[in-house]
Design an enzyme around this catalytic site. Sequence first.
Site, PDB file in Angstrom:
ATOM      1  N   LYS A   1     -11.103  -2.655  18.597  1.00  0.00           N
ATOM      2  CA  LYS A   1      -9.778  -2.971  18.735  1.00  0.00           C
ATOM      3  C   LYS A   1      -9.480  -3.151  20.088  1.00  0.00           C
ATOM      4  O   LYS A   1      -8.030  -2.605  20.965  1.00  0.00           O
ATOM      5  CB  LYS A   1      -9.128  -2.619  18.074  1.00  0.00           C
ATOM      6  CG  LYS A   1      -9.320  -2.148  16.765  1.00  0.00           C
ATOM      7  CD  LYS A   1      -8.622  -1.932  15.649  1.00  0.00           C
ATOM      8  CE  LYS A   1      -9.007  -1.971  13.748  1.00  0.00           C
ATOM      9  NZ  LYS A   1      -8.075  -3.433  13.266  1.00  0.00           N
TER      10      LYS A   1
ATOM     11  N   PHE B   1      -4.711   3.754  14.926  1.00  0.00           N
ATOM     12  CA  PHE B   1      -4.748   4.703  14.252  1.00  0.00           C
ATOM     13  C   PHE B   1      -6.275   3.936  12.646  1.00  0.00           C
ATOM     14  O   PHE B   1      -5.775   2.776  12.286  1.00  0.00           O
ATOM     15  CB  PHE B   1      -2.901   4.965  12.595  1.00  0.00           C
ATOM     16  CG  PHE B   1      -2.576   5.751  13.347  1.00  0.00           C
ATOM     17  CD1 PHE B   1      -1.983   5.464  14.134  1.00  0.00           C
ATOM     18  CD2 PHE B   1      -2.374   6.859  12.893  1.00  0.00           C
ATOM     19  CE1 PHE B   1      -0.618   6.379  14.949  1.00  0.00           C
ATOM     20  CE2 PHE B   1      -1.590   8.310  13.407  1.00  0.00           C
ATOM     21  CZ  PHE B   1      -0.752   7.365  14.710  1.00  0.00           C
TER      22      PHE B   1
ATOM     23  N   ASN C   1       0.978  -1.043  -0.094  1.00  0.00           N
ATOM     24  CA  ASN C   1      -0.201  -0.024  -0.465  1.00  0.00           C
ATOM     25  C   ASN C   1       0.944   1.385  -0.111  1.00  0.00           C
ATOM     26  O   ASN C   1       1.924   0.670   0.357  1.00  0.00           O
ATOM     27  CB  ASN C   1      -0.909  -0.734   1.428  1.00  0.00           C
ATOM     28  CG  ASN C   1      -0.084  -0.096   2.266  1.00  0.00           C
ATOM     29  OD1 ASN C   1       1.372   1.027   2.560  1.00  0.00           O
ATOM     30  ND2 ASN C   1      -0.384  -1.021   3.154  1.00  0.00           N
TER      31      ASN C   1
ATOM     32  N   ASP D   1      -3.995  -6.757   4.826  1.00  0.00           N
ATOM     33  CA  ASP D   1      -5.978  -7.046   5.450  1.00  0.00           C
ATOM     34  C   ASP D   1      -6.138  -8.541   4.843  1.00  0.00           C
ATOM     35  O   ASP D   1      -6.257  -9.361   4.904  1.00  0.00           O
ATOM     36  CB  ASP D   1      -7.200  -6.483   5.456  1.00  0.00           C
ATOM     37  CG  ASP D   1      -7.613  -5.276   6.048  1.00  0.00           C
ATOM     38  OD1 ASP D   1      -7.367  -5.025   7.314  1.00  0.00           O
ATOM     39  OD2 ASP D   1      -8.034  -3.905   5.989  1.00  0.00           O
TER      40      ASP D   1
ATOM     41  N   LYS E   1     -12.966   1.272  15.486  1.00  0.00           N
ATOM     42  CA  LYS E   1     -12.181   0.363  15.568  1.00  0.00           C
ATOM     43  C   LYS E   1     -11.552   0.736  17.218  1.00  0.00           C
ATOM     44  O   LYS E   1     -11.121  -0.118  17.621  1.00  0.00           O
ATOM     45  CB  LYS E   1     -11.036   1.235  14.827  1.00  0.00           C
ATOM     46  CG  LYS E   1     -11.496   0.738  13.439  1.00  0.00           C
ATOM     47  CD  LYS E   1     -10.411   1.519  12.369  1.00  0.00           C
ATOM     48  CE  LYS E   1     -11.144   0.967  10.691  1.00  0.00           C
ATOM     49  NZ  LYS E   1     -10.171   1.264   9.477  1.00  0.00           N
TER      50      LYS E   1
ATOM     51  N   LYS F   1       9.580 -17.552  -9.992  1.00  0.00           N
ATOM     52  CA  LYS F   1       9.070 -16.120 -10.449  1.00  0.00           C
ATOM     53  C   LYS F   1       8.018 -16.977 -11.800  1.00  0.00           C
ATOM     54  O   LYS F   1       8.262 -17.868 -12.745  1.00  0.00           O
ATOM     55  CB  LYS F   1       9.497 -16.032 -11.333  1.00  0.00           C
ATOM     56  CG  LYS F   1       9.801 -14.456 -11.413  1.00  0.00           C
ATOM     57  CD  LYS F   1      10.492 -13.594 -12.455  1.00  0.00           C
ATOM     58  CE  LYS F   1      10.076 -12.868 -13.175  1.00  0.00           C
ATOM     59  NZ  LYS F   1      10.537 -12.075 -14.121  1.00  0.00           N
TER      60      LYS F   1
HETATM   61  N1  CTP Z   1      -3.701  -3.030  12.406  1.00  0.00           N
HETATM   62  C1  CTP Z   1      -2.907  -3.722  13.251  1.00  0.00           C
HETATM   63  N2  CTP Z   1      -3.231  -5.398  12.811  1.00  0.00           N
HETATM   64  C2  CTP Z   1      -3.626  -5.260  11.466  1.00  0.00           C
HETATM   65  C3  CTP Z   1      -4.609  -4.908  11.029  1.00  0.00           C
HETATM   66  C4  CTP Z   1      -4.583  -3.590  12.014  1.00  0.00           C
HETATM   67  O1  CTP Z   1      -2.165  -3.554  13.811  1.00  0.00           O
HETATM   68  N3  CTP Z   1      -3.785  -6.817  11.126  1.00  0.00           N
HETATM   69  C5  CTP Z   1      -3.802  -1.820  13.234  1.00  0.00           C
HETATM   70  C6  CTP Z   1      -3.739  -0.468  12.281  1.00  0.00           C
HETATM   71  O2  CTP Z   1      -1.868  -0.220  12.382  1.00  0.00           O
HETATM   72  C7  CTP Z   1      -4.463   0.261  13.098  1.00  0.00           C
HETATM   73  C8  CTP Z   1      -5.585  -0.205  13.152  1.00  0.00           C
HETATM   74  O3  CTP Z   1      -5.166  -1.195  13.669  1.00  0.00           O
HETATM   75  O4  CTP Z   1      -3.802   1.353  13.994  1.00  0.00           O
HETATM   76  C9  CTP Z   1      -6.358   0.026  11.854  1.00  0.00           C
HETATM   77  O5  CTP Z   1      -6.499  -0.664  11.339  1.00  0.00           O
HETATM   78  P1  CTP Z   1      -7.748  -1.044   9.726  1.00  0.00           P
HETATM   79  O6  CTP Z   1      -6.720  -1.245   8.747  1.00  0.00           O
HETATM   80  O7  CTP Z   1      -7.332   1.168   9.878  1.00  0.00           O
HETATM   81  O8  CTP Z   1      -8.124  -1.336  10.174  1.00  0.00           O
HETATM   82  P2  CTP Z   1      -9.046  -2.547  10.210  1.00  0.00           P
HETATM   83  O9  CTP Z   1      -9.818  -3.063  11.171  1.00  0.00           O
HETATM   84  O10 CTP Z   1      -8.438  -3.165   9.293  1.00  0.00           O
HETATM   85  O11 CTP Z   1     -10.710  -1.726   9.502  1.00  0.00           O
HETATM   86  P3  CTP Z   1     -10.727  -1.809   7.758  1.00  0.00           P
HETATM   87  O12 CTP Z   1     -10.263  -2.248   6.655  1.00  0.00           O
HETATM   88  O13 CTP Z   1     -12.743  -2.456   7.885  1.00  0.00           O
HETATM   89  O14 CTP Z   1     -11.111  -0.579   7.941  1.00  0.00           O
END
Ligand code: CTP
Length: 408
Positions: free
Chosen positions: A341, A323, A210, A279, A337, A289
């Site tokens: 979380k 975040f 990303n 995710d 969140k 490869k």
């Molecule tokens: N985070 C993490 N480990 C993961 C996913 C997320 O530590 N496997 C943490 C990120 O660093 C951030 C927070 O969780 O501080 C939110 O991440 P985000 O990607 O926005 O949350 P998701 O639960 O993945 O929500 P969504 O994809 O539904 O937006």
Amino acid sequence: MSALSGKTILLGVSGGIAAYKAAEIVRTLAQRGASVRVMMTRNAREFITPLTLQTLSQNPVATDTFSLTEESQIGHIRLADSADAVLIAPATANVIAKAAAGIADDILTTVLLATRAPIAFAPAMNVHMYAHPTVIENLTRLRTRGAIIIDPAEGELACGYEGKGRLPDLAAIAGVLERLLSTHDLAAERILVTAGPTQEAIDPVRFVSNHSSGKMGFAIAGAAWRRGAQVRLIAGPSALATPFGVERIDATSAASMLSATAQNFQWATVLVMAAAVADFRPAHPAAEKLKKNSRGLELKMAPIADELPRLALKKVTRLIIGFAAETENLEANARDKLKRKRLDLIVANDVSQPGAGFGVDTNIVTLYGTDGIAESLPKMSKDEVADKILDRLAVLRAAKSKRLRAVR
Ligand code: CTP
């Protein structure tokens, strides 16, 4: 606001080739709000003129202990007394030796003995000189007496050699002074920060990732160290330099970032999760490869479990900051969140806004805490946002300690 704002920094420049960088040091410190007063050795004046440093610092430059005019304008004792901190940069092997022996034969070394302010040395010299037992011994003596030695950086040296001996970058030098002069409100904290993107392998040469640059997390790590905390930074692939004073642990995939986080969780009193963790990952990364073909490529992606809420269950006295980078429904998603979380604070930003989010040096965030307070911050640099987040952390820590005391 920088801890250097309104402070007087005495910059001692000694005679090595890196003396030409003194001009940039003066500017960097002045930009952070410091009043800089320069003193130079005779040899330093062979490399850079007092006029340059006087113009940039907008203060007279001290070059001679026995000059009638200089002594009448500001005597060396008054100069020594005026300092909130003294920085010797570059510090040559010669000036280091004199300081270690207590020799005071020019303005710079005399002030070093006369001042009561904290002193930092930034040695810069040839790699063999820096490794010489006499220099090592002298630096140890200065350290034992409470001086801060800013380790030189590695790289190509002006003398043609490669190795340790370069003056560290300006942000690192300023950071050391900021730590020296900060109130150390986070001295009791051990802060674990995750930052940057993750990479999920498609095959040995390709990956899914990303746009995260890591800038926000790196800024938090640097700011926390400057405010007295011990800091470990778990960094996804990022070209950014490790902030001075911070211990860096590199991770590539979401799985390796999670395992590094879990391993360091016990050590930490605060966890700041600024990383943009994937995710999804390719379900079946190829061992070799993948070859080009006219049919294209279909990738099946498997979900990556978010272990953060489970980790948060073990938090007890720990504080956790997360975040939320969103493109829509910022507040609702962030509040969801925060709860889901089990965070203490969430930093929400709408990454579709100009000047916020990925790659840029600024951010526009709102902080939502479990204390119910929502704080919307205007567009500011990521360094400033980092300090705002840490200010909030200090408030949350005070509230949590009070709650825990009440329970006991
Ligand atoms: N985070 C993490 N480990 C993961 C996913 C997320 O530590 N496997 C943490 C990120 O660093 C951030 C927070 O969780 O501080 C939110 O991440 P985000 O990607 O926005 O949350 P998701 O639960 O993945 O929500 P969504 O994809 O539904 O937006």
